[in-house]
Motif scaffolding. Structure first.
Motif, PDB file in Angstrom:
ATOM      1  N   UNK A   1      70.581  86.381  73.601  1.00  0.00           N
ATOM      2  CA  UNK A   1      69.947  85.985  75.133  1.00  0.00           C
ATOM      3  C   UNK A   1      71.139  86.206  75.941  1.00  0.00           C
ATOM      4  N   UNK A   2      70.779  85.797  77.377  1.00  0.00           N
ATOM      5  CA  UNK A   2      71.792  85.999  78.351  1.00  0.00           C
ATOM      6  C   UNK A   2      72.910  84.915  78.091  1.00  0.00           C
ATOM      7  N   UNK A   3      72.580  83.702  77.823  1.00  0.00           N
ATOM      8  CA  UNK A   3      73.602  82.776  77.596  1.00  0.00           C
ATOM      9  C   UNK A   3      73.663  81.926  76.337  1.00  0.00           C
ATOM     10  N   UNK A   4      72.727  82.266  75.367  1.00  0.00           N
ATOM     11  CA  UNK A   4      72.938  81.709  74.149  1.00  0.00           C
ATOM     12  C   UNK A   4      72.368  82.660  73.149  1.00  0.00           C
ATOM     13  N   UNK A   5      72.357  82.681  71.697  1.00  0.00           N
ATOM     14  CA  UNK A   5      72.085  83.389  70.741  1.00  0.00           C
ATOM     15  C   UNK A   5      71.445  82.336  69.727  1.00  0.00           C
ATOM     16  N   UNK A   6      70.426  82.915  68.896  1.00  0.00           N
ATOM     17  CA  UNK A   6      69.930  82.273  67.850  1.00  0.00           C
ATOM     18  C   UNK A   6      70.141  82.783  66.453  1.00  0.00           C
ATOM     19  N   UNK A   7      70.656  82.152  65.572  1.00  0.00           N
ATOM     20  CA  UNK A   7      70.795  82.570  64.311  1.00  0.00           C
ATOM     21  C   UNK A   7      69.600  82.131  63.346  1.00  0.00           C
ATOM     22  N   UNK A   8      68.808  83.088  62.634  1.00  0.00           N
ATOM     23  CA  UNK A   8      67.885  82.406  61.809  1.00  0.00           C
ATOM     24  C   UNK A   8      67.998  82.817  60.366  1.00  0.00           C
ATOM     25  N   UNK A   9      67.780  81.875  59.518  1.00  0.00           N
ATOM     26  CA  UNK A   9      67.944  81.958  58.113  1.00  0.00           C
ATOM     27  C   UNK A   9      66.700  81.594  57.414  1.00  0.00           C
ATOM     28  N   UNK A  10      66.181  82.198  56.248  1.00  0.00           N
ATOM     29  CA  UNK A  10      64.935  82.045  55.779  1.00  0.00           C
ATOM     30  C   UNK A  10      65.337  82.148  54.265  1.00  0.00           C
ATOM     31  N   UNK A  11      64.329  81.197  53.545  1.00  0.00           N
ATOM     32  CA  UNK A  11      64.164  81.146  52.244  1.00  0.00           C
ATOM     33  C   UNK A  11      62.706  81.140  51.713  1.00  0.00           C
ATOM     34  N   UNK A  12      62.522  81.515  50.724  1.00  0.00           N
ATOM     35  CA  UNK A  12      61.104  81.250  50.032  1.00  0.00           C
ATOM     36  C   UNK A  12      61.240  80.492  48.899  1.00  0.00           C
ATOM     37  N   UNK A  13      60.506  79.532  48.339  1.00  0.00           N
ATOM     38  CA  UNK A  13      60.703  78.673  47.314  1.00  0.00           C
ATOM     39  C   UNK A  13      59.401  78.931  46.521  1.00  0.00           C
ATOM     40  N   UNK A  14      59.673  79.662  45.381  1.00  0.00           N
ATOM     41  CA  UNK A  14      58.439  80.040  44.589  1.00  0.00           C
ATOM     42  C   UNK A  14      57.693  78.743  43.890  1.00  0.00           C
TER      43      UNK A  14
END
Length: 274
Positions: free
Chosen positions: A193-206
């Motif tokens: 974004x213009x003043x911040x950023x977002x880091x996304x991590x994802x995990x599937x638990x079977x």
């Protein structure tokens, strides 16, 4: 705080605690990662994929399936910041959005005022919702159905929606399709974004068919962590959940275009009737 850092910094604490509790490691990981995605400042409020065009297309489909005249009462379960509720109100429906998050309800009320539409919002979860004024139709979209309880057992939510509908009222439910998402889940993303950023991590638990998404929102001033967890369903489980509450499933689609559900469908959209 990442789990690896926690282990290094708190090694002495963990050793002492094992003598008293003897809890599995998964308990501590879940305790540190309790869902808090819908609190103030949530990245959901500025989600880059939830565009006005997407919302309008989804409501086009919903209304075609609900088959209701303008002025009908429609319940939006897990309304978030109100994007679907507001679009329904804009088109002349009596729209009521419910959500357990105070931050989401406040945002929805503000956005409805900005849009110049009349819509009603209540801070209540779908599993606790009770009304004497029946609705003509209802919707529960995005990942709402899997988020309501930590176990993913949302039978009470579905039962409460059934009770809130008039006979013949339709219920539209959208969830990710488990078979597809389990094989195509993106492990990480970055949104700038213009003043911040977002880091996304994802995990599937079977083991319990859940997805955990961790959003680290980084700005020059601070870093905030938001956690979202939801259960995934397959077609048979979702239909069984609806039918156990009394609904009859009329159709299961693979996207918001009445396409049949296939193994390549990222989402499932179920149309059910009371």
């Amino acid at each position: 705080m990442a789990s690896g850092k926690w282990q290094v910094a708190s090694g002495k604490w963990q050793v002492a605690s094992l003598k008293c509790y003897l809890l599995p490691a998964s308990y501590y990981l879940r305790s540190m990662n309790r869902p808090n995605f819908f609190r103030p400042g949530s990245p959901f409020l500025n989600h880059p994929l939830l565009t006005a065009e997407r919302t309008a297309a989804e409501i086009d489909f919903v209304l075609a399936q609900l088959q209701l005249p303008a002025g009908a009462r429609i319940l939006d379960v897990g309304c978030g910041f109100g994007r679907h509720t507001i679009e329904l109100a804009r088109r002349g429906y009596q729209a009521v959005g419910i959500d357990p998050s105070a931050a989401m309800v406040a945002a929805a009320q503000a956005r409805a005022a900005e849009a110049g539409v009349i819509a009603t919002f209540q801070q209540v979860g779908g599993h606790d919702f009770v009304t004497d004024a029946h609705f003509d139709g209802a919707l529960c979209l995005f990942t709402t159905l899997g988020q309501i309880s930590e176990t993913g057992d949302n039978s009470r939510l579905v039962e409460q929606v059934y009770a809130a509908l008039r006979p013949g009222g339709r219920f539209i439910v959208e969830v990710p399709q488990r078979q597809w998402l389990a094989h195509h889940l993106r492990p990480a993303d970055r949104f700038d974004g213009p003043v911040r950023h977002t880091l996304v991590t994802r995990h599937f638990e079977a083991a319990d068919n859940t997805v955990t998404e961790i959003f680290d929102v980084v700005s020059p001033q601070d870093r905030q962590r938001f956690i979202l967890r939801y259960r995934l369903y397959d077609r048979d489980e979702l239909v069984a959940l609806l039918e156990a509450a009394g609904f009859t499933a009329l159709a299961v689609y693979g996207r918001y275009a009445a396409d049949p559900l296939t193994a390549d469908s990222p989402i499932m959209v179920v149309v059910a009737v009371k």
